[in-house]
Design an enzyme around this catalytic site. Structure first.
Site, mmCIF file in Angstrom:
data_model
loop_
_atom_site.group_PDB
_atom_site.id
_atom_site.type_symbol
_atom_site.label_atom_id
_atom_site.label_comp_id
_atom_site.label_asym_id
_atom_site.label_seq_id
_atom_site.Cartn_x
_atom_site.Cartn_y
_atom_site.Cartn_z
ATOM 1 C CG HIS A 82 47.945 -57.089 22.817
ATOM 2 N ND1 HIS A 82 47.615 -58.316 22.299
ATOM 3 C CD2 HIS A 82 48.806 -56.544 21.928
ATOM 4 C CE1 HIS A 82 48.255 -58.499 21.159
ATOM 5 N NE2 HIS A 82 48.988 -57.434 20.919
ATOM 6 C CG ASP B 213 46.617 -61.072 24.130
ATOM 7 O OD1 ASP B 213 46.233 -59.901 23.989
ATOM 8 O OD2 ASP B 213 47.329 -61.671 23.273
#
Ligand code: UDP
EC number: 2.4.1.91
Length: 487
Positions: free
Chosen positions: A23, A121
């Protein structure tokens, strides 16, 4: 005039990456892209994750603000600040808890810095409400593509797997542009009351209240799904990838995602590849989190040897005197034919090397995009997350890869396939490697992925679909920040 306003005021964006390399890597690239479009970009991360961003901070492309990761408060070991270090289901729950505990600290940081926008995120569901307190837009980053976003939303909404008689019975994912069949064993069926499931559900609901979604993909890769996500699911989304293309210098590509920098070792494998013929080497890597059980590694080693192809294999294991996961005499027999990399490989550079003929991948979205960008065909071996959806895009929609036959979603990232059920056999590995490397089908597969790779490169060039979407988003955020449009 708006242009005059923009020249004296700079858009300031905060980025909050989830603490896992799959990520953090693309979100760093995204911050760099925004920076190249004139925005001031700040990444908020924890002390032990900070080295991931050092190259970009040294060059002044991004700024860094540190936040303490509440490992101890959540019951985790002190140095566990990355999901890559999770080794049990219990740790996963605690890690999720820690990502919730940072909320008040993050709020303080936002209050101090007052940026114009927050890109966080998807795992940080709370970030939408925090951004709202400061009257700034929150953008979502899921880290996956349109196809998987649409497929997982459909499965969550319609639950087509709920009345099946067995895990191996197949069902069609409802309401998608293509007929895609799955089995229940390929899905994460978490208990409804689990922390993880609660977080996933909250994420969908909160996503709808957020400003929009940034997608690391390019339109030409999944046009039907880019449209479906926007029109059928009603999401405001911008495709701005493949974002890995923003790394132009060899050093940037070599260092990407690496915490311990040992550049010499990285270049060693590239030198090794230089000695190989074009398209003759299979690259085998399963991303930053998957750790296979010894019994599964043994099958991989034996299958690779039987295929007769040269290979680079990334195994996240410390070197030991006796390697129980390797067949006897393997390293000696494979000397010059196979290279095992421990720890971290410079994946983008390896994939771009002309000696690479195929990629055995766990179907992490970054890995797939990087393979497509480099025009490398894949052998798909999904393990967890949304990887089983990603596999379908590769093997069925684009036919740029062949499946190895992985059928079982893994609930743990460690000791994967320790049990016989779900383990991929050496014969299947040998067969898939041969199929992707040799013969007419291999030539056709390669030509399809090469064409997609060219489209990927064009998408990020000036005037390309991703370039234009990013420019549009930057323009819109500037208008919100300086045009007085934020409510
Ligand atoms: N990666 C790398 N070297 C490694 C392992 C992974 O550079 O040894 C990079 C890879 O290029 C990709 C990311 O780490 O950008 C992994 O992301 P992906 O979505 O493929 O899988 P995940 O790690 O999230 O499961």
């Amino acid at each position: 005039m708006a242009m005059e306003t923009k020249s004296c005021q700079q858009l300031h964006i905060f980025f909050l990456p989830f603490m896992a390399r799959g990520h953090s890597i693309p979100l760093t690239d995204i911050a760099k892209l925004f920076s190249s479009h004139g925005a001031r970009c700040t990444i908020v991360t924890t002390p032990l994750n900070a080295p991931l961003f050092s190259k970009a901070t040294q060059r002044g492309e991004i700024e860094l603000v540190l936040i303490k990761f509440p490992s101890a408060e959540a019951g985790l070991p002190q140095d566990c600040e990355s999901a890559d270090l999770i080794t049990t289901q219990d740790m996963l729950g605690k890690f999720v808890k820690a990502t919730f505990l940072i909320e008040p600290h993050f709020e303080k940081i936002l209050d101090e810095h007052r940026p114009h926008c927050l890109v966080a995120d998807a795992f940080f569901t709370w970030a939408t409400d925090v951004a709202a307190k400061f009257r700034i837009p929150r953008l979502y980053f899921h880290g996956t593509g349109f196809f998987a976003l649409c497929a997982s939303l459909s499965v969550m909404m319609y639950q087509p797997h709920s009345n099946l008689s067995s895990d191996s019975e197949s069902f069609v994912i409802p309401n998608l542009p293509d007929e895609i069949k799955m089995t229940r064993s390929q899905l994460p069926v978490f208990p409804d009351e689990s922390e993880f499931m609660k977080m996933l559900k909250a994420s969908i609901e909160i996503e709808e209240r957020s400003y929009g979604v940034i997608v690391n993909s390019f339109y030409e890769l999944e046009p039907a799904y880019a449209n479906h996500y926007r029109k059928v699911f009603g999401r405001k989304a911008w495709h701005i990838g493949p974002v890995s293309f923003c790394n132009k210098a060899i050093e940037d590509k070599a260092e990407r995602g690496s915490i311990k920098s040992s550049t010499a070792e990285k270049h060693e494998c590239l030198k090794w590849l230089d000695s190989k013929k074009p398209r003759s080497v299979v690259y085998v890597s399963f991303g930053s989190m998957v750790r296979f059980a010894d019994s599964q590694l043994l099958e991989i080693a034996t299958g690779l040897e039987a295929s007769g192809q040269d290979f680079i294999w990334v195994v996240k294991k410390e070197k030991k005197e006796v390697e129980e996961w390797l067949p006897e005499g393997f390293e000696k027999r494979m000397d010059g034919k196979g290279l095992i990399i421990r720890d971290w490989a410079p994946q983008v550079l390896i994939l771009e090397h002309e000696a690479i003929g195929a990629f055995v991948t766990h179907c992490g979205w970054n890995s797939i995009l990087e393979a497509v960008s480099a025009g490398v065909p894949m052998i798909t071996w999904p393990v967890f997350g949304e990887q089983f959806y990603n596999e379908k895009l590769v093997t069925e929609i684009h036919r740029i890869g062949v499946p190895v036959g992985s059928e079982k979603w893994a609930f743990s990232f460690v000791d994967v396939n320790a049990e016989t059920e779900g383990r991929v056999r050496r014969e299947a590995i040998e067969e898939a490697v041969t199929r992707i490397m040799v013969g007419d089908e291999a030539v056709e597969t390669r030509s399809r992925v090469k064409e997609l790779g060219e489209n990927a490169r064009r998408a990020v060039e000036e005037g390309g679909s991703s370039f234009l979407d990013l420019s549009a988003l930057v323009g819109e955020l500037n208008d919100l920040a300086f045009g007085g449009l934020v409510e």
